[in-house]
Motif scaffolding. Structure first.
Motif, PDB file in Angstrom:
ATOM      1  N   SER A 155      40.457  34.745  39.860  1.00  0.00           N
ATOM      2  CA  SER A 155      41.399  34.140  40.790  1.00  0.00           C
ATOM      3  C   SER A 155      42.798  34.070  40.183  1.00  0.00           C
ATOM      4  O   SER A 155      43.788  34.154  40.895  1.00  0.00           O
ATOM      5  N   SER A 156      42.868  33.949  38.845  1.00  0.00           N
ATOM      6  CA  SER A 156      44.192  33.845  38.230  1.00  0.00           C
ATOM      7  C   SER A 156      44.987  35.135  38.429  1.00  0.00           C
ATOM      8  O   SER A 156      46.201  35.147  38.332  1.00  0.00           O
ATOM      9  N   PHE A 157      44.274  36.240  38.697  1.00  0.00           N
ATOM     10  CA  PHE A 157      44.967  37.517  38.872  1.00  0.00           C
ATOM     11  C   PHE A 157      45.355  37.790  40.316  1.00  0.00           C
ATOM     12  O   PHE A 157      46.129  38.690  40.597  1.00  0.00           O
ATOM     13  N   VAL A 158      44.768  37.018  41.234  1.00  0.00           N
ATOM     14  CA  VAL A 158      45.005  37.293  42.645  1.00  0.00           C
ATOM     15  C   VAL A 158      46.482  37.123  42.986  1.00  0.00           C
ATOM     16  O   VAL A 158      47.114  36.151  42.584  1.00  0.00           O
ATOM     17  N   GLY A 159      46.999  38.076  43.698  1.00  0.00           N
ATOM     18  CA  GLY A 159      48.380  37.968  44.157  1.00  0.00           C
ATOM     19  C   GLY A 159      49.396  38.378  43.118  1.00  0.00           C
ATOM     20  O   GLY A 159      50.589  38.354  43.356  1.00  0.00           O
ATOM     21  N   LEU A 160      48.926  38.757  41.917  1.00  0.00           N
ATOM     22  CA  LEU A 160      49.881  39.158  40.887  1.00  0.00           C
ATOM     23  C   LEU A 160      50.195  40.643  40.956  1.00  0.00           C
ATOM     24  O   LEU A 160      51.210  41.100  40.487  1.00  0.00           O
ATOM     25  N   GLY A 161      49.281  41.420  41.521  1.00  0.00           N
ATOM     26  CA  GLY A 161      49.489  42.866  41.568  1.00  0.00           C
ATOM     27  C   GLY A 161      50.441  43.212  42.692  1.00  0.00           C
ATOM     28  O   GLY A 161      50.547  42.505  43.683  1.00  0.00           O
ATOM     29  N   GLY A 162      51.163  44.311  42.522  1.00  0.00           N
ATOM     30  CA  GLY A 162      52.013  44.770  43.604  1.00  0.00           C
ATOM     31  C   GLY A 162      51.393  46.003  44.222  1.00  0.00           C
ATOM     32  O   GLY A 162      50.198  46.225  44.088  1.00  0.00           O
ATOM     33  N   GLY A 163      52.211  46.814  44.853  1.00  0.00           N
ATOM     34  CA  GLY A 163      51.737  48.083  45.383  1.00  0.00           C
ATOM     35  C   GLY A 163      50.781  47.901  46.546  1.00  0.00           C
ATOM     36  O   GLY A 163      50.746  46.863  47.198  1.00  0.00           O
ATOM     37  N   ASN A 164      49.965  48.932  46.760  1.00  0.00           N
ATOM     38  CA  ASN A 164      49.040  48.941  47.877  1.00  0.00           C
ATOM     39  C   ASN A 164      47.839  48.054  47.572  1.00  0.00           C
ATOM     40  O   ASN A 164      47.067  48.341  46.673  1.00  0.00           O
ATOM     41  N   PRO A 165      47.673  46.946  48.317  1.00  0.00           N
ATOM     42  CA  PRO A 165      46.551  46.049  48.010  1.00  0.00           C
ATOM     43  C   PRO A 165      45.193  46.730  48.157  1.00  0.00           C
ATOM     44  O   PRO A 165      44.248  46.373  47.464  1.00  0.00           O
ATOM     45  N   LEU A 166      45.116  47.721  49.054  1.00  0.00           N
ATOM     46  CA  LEU A 166      43.844  48.431  49.228  1.00  0.00           C
ATOM     47  C   LEU A 166      43.468  49.186  47.953  1.00  0.00           C
ATOM     48  O   LEU A 166      42.315  49.267  47.571  1.00  0.00           O
ATOM     49  N   LYS A 167      44.480  49.736  47.308  1.00  0.00           N
ATOM     50  CA  LYS A 167      44.200  50.490  46.087  1.00  0.00           C
ATOM     51  C   LYS A 167      43.782  49.546  44.955  1.00  0.00           C
ATOM     52  O   LYS A 167      42.947  49.899  44.131  1.00  0.00           O
ATOM     53  N   SER A 168      44.359  48.341  44.924  1.00  0.00           N
ATOM     54  CA  SER A 168      43.899  47.354  43.947  1.00  0.00           C
ATOM     55  C   SER A 168      42.443  47.005  44.226  1.00  0.00           C
ATOM     56  O   SER A 168      41.633  46.886  43.292  1.00  0.00           O
ATOM     57  N   LEU A 169      42.118  46.876  45.516  1.00  0.00           N
ATOM     58  CA  LEU A 169      40.748  46.537  45.898  1.00  0.00           C
ATOM     59  C   LEU A 169      39.786  47.634  45.450  1.00  0.00           C
ATOM     60  O   LEU A 169      38.732  47.359  44.874  1.00  0.00           O
ATOM     61  N   VAL A 170      40.167  48.891  45.685  1.00  0.00           N
ATOM     62  CA  VAL A 170      39.319  50.010  45.272  1.00  0.00           C
ATOM     63  C   VAL A 170      39.081  49.960  43.767  1.00  0.00           C
ATOM     64  O   VAL A 170      37.964  50.150  43.281  1.00  0.00           O
ATOM     65  N   SER A 171      40.133  49.674  43.031  1.00  0.00           N
ATOM     66  CA  SER A 171      40.015  49.585  41.576  1.00  0.00           C
ATOM     67  C   SER A 171      39.002  48.520  41.156  1.00  0.00           C
ATOM     68  O   SER A 171      38.141  48.758  40.301  1.00  0.00           O
ATOM     69  N   ILE A 172      39.125  47.345  41.768  1.00  0.00           N
ATOM     70  CA  ILE A 172      38.203  46.259  41.431  1.00  0.00           C
ATOM     71  C   ILE A 172      36.774  46.654  41.777  1.00  0.00           C
ATOM     72  O   ILE A 172      35.854  46.496  40.965  1.00  0.00           O
ATOM     73  N   LEU A 173      36.583  47.208  42.974  1.00  0.00           N
ATOM     74  CA  LEU A 173      35.232  47.567  43.416  1.00  0.00           C
ATOM     75  C   LEU A 173      34.615  48.589  42.478  1.00  0.00           C
ATOM     76  O   LEU A 173      33.459  48.487  42.081  1.00  0.00           O
ATOM     77  N   LEU A 174      35.433  49.566  42.089  1.00  0.00           N
ATOM     78  CA  LEU A 174      34.930  50.609  41.196  1.00  0.00           C
ATOM     79  C   LEU A 174      34.505  49.999  39.858  1.00  0.00           C
ATOM     80  O   LEU A 174      33.457  50.340  39.311  1.00  0.00           O
ATOM     81  N   GLY A 175      35.312  49.069  39.366  1.00  0.00           N
ATOM     82  CA  GLY A 175      34.965  48.396  38.110  1.00  0.00           C
ATOM     83  C   GLY A 175      33.647  47.646  38.215  1.00  0.00           C
ATOM     84  O   GLY A 175      32.782  47.760  37.346  1.00  0.00           O
TER      85      GLY A 175
END
Lengths: 506, 322, 153
Positions: A155-175
């Motif tokens: 949760s501490s990381f939520v909202g800190l990333g920029g760019g395309n939120p979908l791509k951040s989501l894909v990254s997390i899911l892949l991890g």
């Protein structure tokens, strides 16, 4: 408890032989920390048989010093080559490497080492005076509390990333998906291995990181034609003094990092999530978060302070309860038994000279350690002057060795190459890598803790709220998850124009 | 270091030269541990390696390598693939049987060359010292009174701790909630912290908490009591509960398939020497491990019987691969 | 850029499909003990497929004519990548140390055009140093080939 015991400890720790042992340990540990794939746990395990002929106190000083060395050393390759020497140095790459690229490698290294030392000192002082009390708190942490902590880290990381939120989501899911490959310890079933033996051990975090960050970065930088050039730092120790003049500005980050590190580290939770969390908080509370990820010194201070504080705190459960706070401590614990000591709550009473010798050696070891690594800052920074055509093959070979060393398996070197290509492609297509890495390192732990909790409660999610400690942590985590939604709303309510705080991906 | 090693290398080469001499290792021995660092098997492997080094029992070092993936499947399959190799050893725990039976990986202990059994690890039923249960009988009565509400903590799933829990359940007609953890140390700490109600930890994993008065041993899962001073007051399960539930874990060594006979003889001799050192004996006493050195046909017979036992137990518990 | 974005998204969707397939085998339900082994992988993969589908659509709709890699950039990238792959391939046959020596030598001479003396010095000393650090000090065995076997290592 306290001062006179510590005094007794110092009498043991500062004998010439034990100081000599500490110096050797730190030197070896720094090398181990620099080499990706060879972690503190390997280093300690490897030296363990050599300690059988030593007195137990000297033996533990050798092993813990090696561990301090590894904690210091992990930052070096993160900053110079974007290759985290240890898992807890991943967050250090976010700002350390950009700093090095801007010719401020010496400054970043000084900040990293100094922060490590400050974090360590904080934890050691707490251990000295409050060890038994803290051990009792550690016992209160069962699977639901661990899950709550993992939730808080995310949760501490939520909202800190920029760019395309979908791509951040894909990254997390892949991890998360990669972290699930292999044996599921809760049911004992093999997941997503499709009968391949090589998949059974899963994807090791460190191999993925070596590939994604290290090899991927080499590919990116040759494409940009940078070839590690243009990085010049002064060859003298002036840079250390100059950096020290700046560091007091980050006093709050030091305190916050040390606190996060200590409280994440003194129970088996670990230095890695602590370093991520500390980085996220530093960015969140910073007046200029947009500078993070581009070479902000505070972005080096935060994770390193937390990582080393957590690394030291991991020794606490080992000394007081006889349980390992980290894989490295697990190996040391084995050492205790082999040396004929019974690890556990009685160690303080039965072997005070051992325990207090060890605690005193934490002070001496870390002081020697920080002086040693700082003295070499100009030398480390000078590595970047080696011509590209020599440095590249050397880095690739060292990465291959590191990947192989994790499981002694050829397939990991292949994974490294594949992750390198993935890292390159993802970076070009603006998929952020940090969420992937965070999910890969925490995914397994979080899932196990969640499912253990649900077994305990027979499937009821109420267990996370019903227990006081996990209830509080879960509530804070939920608050952080909601923060990106709440903040603009709060600002509008107060008549302040909403500022877009999110910047470059971290 | 360099010159020193080079000299040592020359000396070893010269020493190894005479033809017809008994087999000796000519390069470092890879000592595979099919479990993580810091566990019981890992500890024993590093102890053996250290003792061999300290007493100069082997001309070449034993290098411990952890291959824990897939509950040890990684290590077993790796050694299985090294046919005829005389410079590899593997230390095993009960996952020698349980992992292939539960996951269906193509491996059986017959794929390896048996070398020797070093010890057997005991299991004890533990509860938190703050609970009112002074004997196994009292605890079991409480579990019976409220089925499926007492939590039993153990290492992993479909491994020795769960097998033992199921044995206990079936012998006494109970039902526990089995909570799997990653390692034995973690299990005992969760007992101390009251997150589970009981465990079947190995003695060494809980010993220090017992001495500190945090946990209480109720019964030993063996046919006889542990004959070591501080442990001998703990009754056997048979004495305490009237049913015979016993189980021990193998701490033994194997080599790759088709390991040359000369090499096997050399390793048996080496391990016997290690076993007889005071260091090793002290480790056995402190960890309340059962001294049990055997090799050759006796070892094979023991392993065969235990394989059969595991198949029966796991079939009864519904833990075989479907 | 468009093609690369589409290819990546499709690849990740296929990967998601593979995960869904195995998750269904493991059981995606919620038993009395909480979620089964396949529960989390299943939903993660479903989300992955959905997210990638949207990214794929975005990639198509946004006309980004920039090439993923220019011809001038591809050269240097491949010059790093192929030798690295070659290193891994030959390591399986001749061991890590000899491969490292060959790889370093080829790379230094081919890319860096260093003098033969420098090439020889680095290509011999670097693998030798790593050999002593890993095999002798830290006792971490690396893949070895015929040369090491001949030397009795």
């Amino acid at each position: 408890m306290g001062i006179e015991n510590l005094f007794l400890g110092f009498q043991i720790a500062i004998t010439p032989y034990n100081l000599f042992v500490a110096v050797i340990g730190i030197a070896l540990g720094t090398i181990i920390g620099v080499l990706p794939g060879l972690g503190g746990a390997n280093g300690v395990a490897i030296l363990l048989p050599l300690t059988f002929t030593m007195p137990p106190t000297s033996a533990i000083i050798l092993l813990t010093s090696l561990y301090w060395g590894a904690l210091f050393g992990g930052a070096i390759t993160s900053i110079l080559f974007n290759i985290p020497g240890e898992p807890w140095s991943v967050a250090t790459t976010f700002d350390g490497y950009p700093l090095a690229r801007q010719g401020q490698g010496g400054q970043a290294l000084t900040a990293a080492f100094t922060s490590s030392f400050v974090g360590a000192l904080f934890s050691i002082v707490l251990i000295t005076f409050f060890a038994p009390l803290l051990a009792e708190i550690a016992l209160k942490f069962g699977p639901p509390e661990f899950f709550a902590i993992q939730l808080l880290t995310f949760s501490s990381f939520v909202g800190l990333g920029g760019g395309n939120p979908l791509k951040s989501l894909v990254s997390i899911l892949l991890g998360f998906i990669l972290s699930a490959v292999g044996l599921d310890i809760v049911t004992g079933q093999l997941r997503m291995t499709f009968g391949f033996v090589d998949l059974m051990k899963g994807f090791d975090f460190i191999v993925a990181v070596i590939g994604l960050f290290g090899i991927g970065e080499i590919l990116i930088s040759v494409e940009e034609g940078l070839s590690f050039r243009g990085v010049r730092t002064g060859m003298n120790l002036r840079v250390v003094l100059d950096t020290w003049r700046i560091l007091p500005r980050y006093a709050r980050t030091f305190v916050r990092g040390a606190f996060i590190g200590f409280w994440m580290g003194f129970k088996p939770g670990g230095a890695t999530p602590a370093s991520f969390m500390s980085y996220a908080f530093a960015k969140r509370f910073s007046r200029n978060p947009e500078r993070f990820g581009r070479g902000e010194l505070e972005g080096v201070v935060a994770p390193e302070t937390a990582a080393h504080a957590a690394g030291v705190a991991a020794m606490l459960p080992m000394i007081t309860l006889g349980i390992p706070g980290s894989p490295t401590a697990a190996v040391m614990l084995g050492g205790l038994i082999i040396w004929g000591l019974q690890p556990g709550p009685l160690l303080f009473k039965e072997k005070p000279e051992f325990v207090w010798g060890l605690i005193a050696s934490m002070y001496t070891g870390n002081i020697i350690g920080v002086l040693m690594v700082l003295a070499f800052v100009p030398l480390f920074a000078a590595i970047l002057r080696i011509p590209f055509a020599i440095l590249t093959p050397v880095i690739v070979v060292v990465c291959a060795i590191g990947s192989y060393a994790v499981h002694n398996n050829m397939i990991d070197i292949w994974y490294m190459v594949i992750f390198g290509v993935v890292g390159y492609v993802f970076k070009k297509l603006d998929y952020p890598l940090a969420p992937l890495v965070l999910a890969l390192v925490l995914g397994d732990l979080a899932e196990n803790a969640l499912r253990q909790s649900l077994i305990m409660s027979q499937g009821s999610l109420a267990i996370f709220i019903a227990r006081p400690i996990s209830g509080v942590i879960t509530a804070v985590a939920i608050l952080f998850f909601a923060l990106p939604v709440l903040t603009p709303w709060w600002r509008r309510l107060r008549g302040v124009p909403a500022v877009r705080r999110a910047t470059r991906e971290i | 270091m360099g010159l020193h090693s080079a000299l040592a290398l020359v000396l070893v080469l010269v020493a190894a030269a005479p033809a017809g001499a008994a087999w000796e290792p000519t390069k470092p021995i890879e000592f595979v541990v099919p479990a993580g660092t810091g566990g019981g098997a890992d500890q024993m492997a590093r102890l053996i390696s250290g003792i061999a080094e300290k007493h100069k029992l082997s001309p070449r070092p034993l290098i411990v390598v952890n291959k824990s993936g897939g509950a040890g499947a990684e290590g077993f399959l790796d050694v299985k693939g090294k046919k005829g190799d005389a410079h590899t050893l593997i230390i095993t725990l009960s996952n020698l049987f349980t992992t292939p039976l539960h996951t269906g990986i193509p491996f059986n202990w017959r794929d390896l060359t048996p070398i020797s059994r070093m010890a057997l690890d005991q299991f004890i039923l533990w509860v938190n010292a703050e609970t009112p249960y002074k004997t196994a009988k009292e605890y079991i009565a409480a579990v019976k009174a409220k089925p499926t509400s007492f939590k039993m903590g153990g290492t992993g799933s479909a491994q020795e701790d769960q097998i033992l829990t199921i044995q206990l359940e079936q012998a006494l007609g109970l039902k526990f909630i089995y909570v799997p953890f990653k390692g034995g140390g973690e299990v005992c700490v969760n007992l101390v912290g009251n997150h589970v109600d009981s465990t079947v930890n190995n003695p060494i994993e809980c010993a220090s908490h017992w001495k500190a008065g945090r946990v209480r041993p109720l019964a030993v899962f063996d046919t006889a009591r542990i004959p070591v001073a501080e442990w001998k007051d703990i009754p056997t399960v048979k004495e305490a509960l009237g049913v015979d539930v016993h189980y021990q874990m193998l701490r033994g060594l194997f080599g790759p398939p088709g390991m040359p006979k000369d090499a096997v003889d050399w390793y048996v001799d080496l391990l016997k020497k290690v076993y007889d050192t005071p260091d090793f004996q002290k480790y056995l006493t402190e960890g309340a491990l059962k001294p049990a050195f055997v090799s050759g046909a006796d070892y094979v017979k023991w392993v065969e019987e235990n394989e059969q036992l595991h198949m029966e137990l796991m079939a009864k518990g519904g833990l075989l691969k479907k | 850029m468009r093609a690369a974005g589409l290819v990546t998204a499709s690849f990740l969707m296929v990967l998601g499909g593979v995960v869904v397939f195995d998750a269904v085998r493991l059981g995606i339900g919620w038993s009395t003990d909480g979620p089964k082994s396949g529960f989390f992988p299943f939903w993660l993969a479903v989300l992955l497929i959905a997210a990638c589908a949207v990214i794929g659509v975005q990639a198509v709709s946004r006309a980004d004519a920039r090439p993923f890699v220019g011809r001038a950039q591809l050269g240097p990238v491949l010059k790093v990548l192929w030798p690295a792959v070659a290193l891994v391939v030959i390591t399986q046959w001749i061991g890590l140390y000899v491969s490292a020596a060959l790889y370093t030598a080829v790379y230094m001479r081919w890319i860096g055009r260093h003098s033969w003396l420098a090439v020889l010095a680095v290509a011999v000393l670097f693998p030798l140093a790593t050999f002593f650090i890993f095999e002798k000090w830290f006792l971490v065995p690396m893949p070895k080939g015929p040369l090491e076997a001949w030397l009795g290592q």
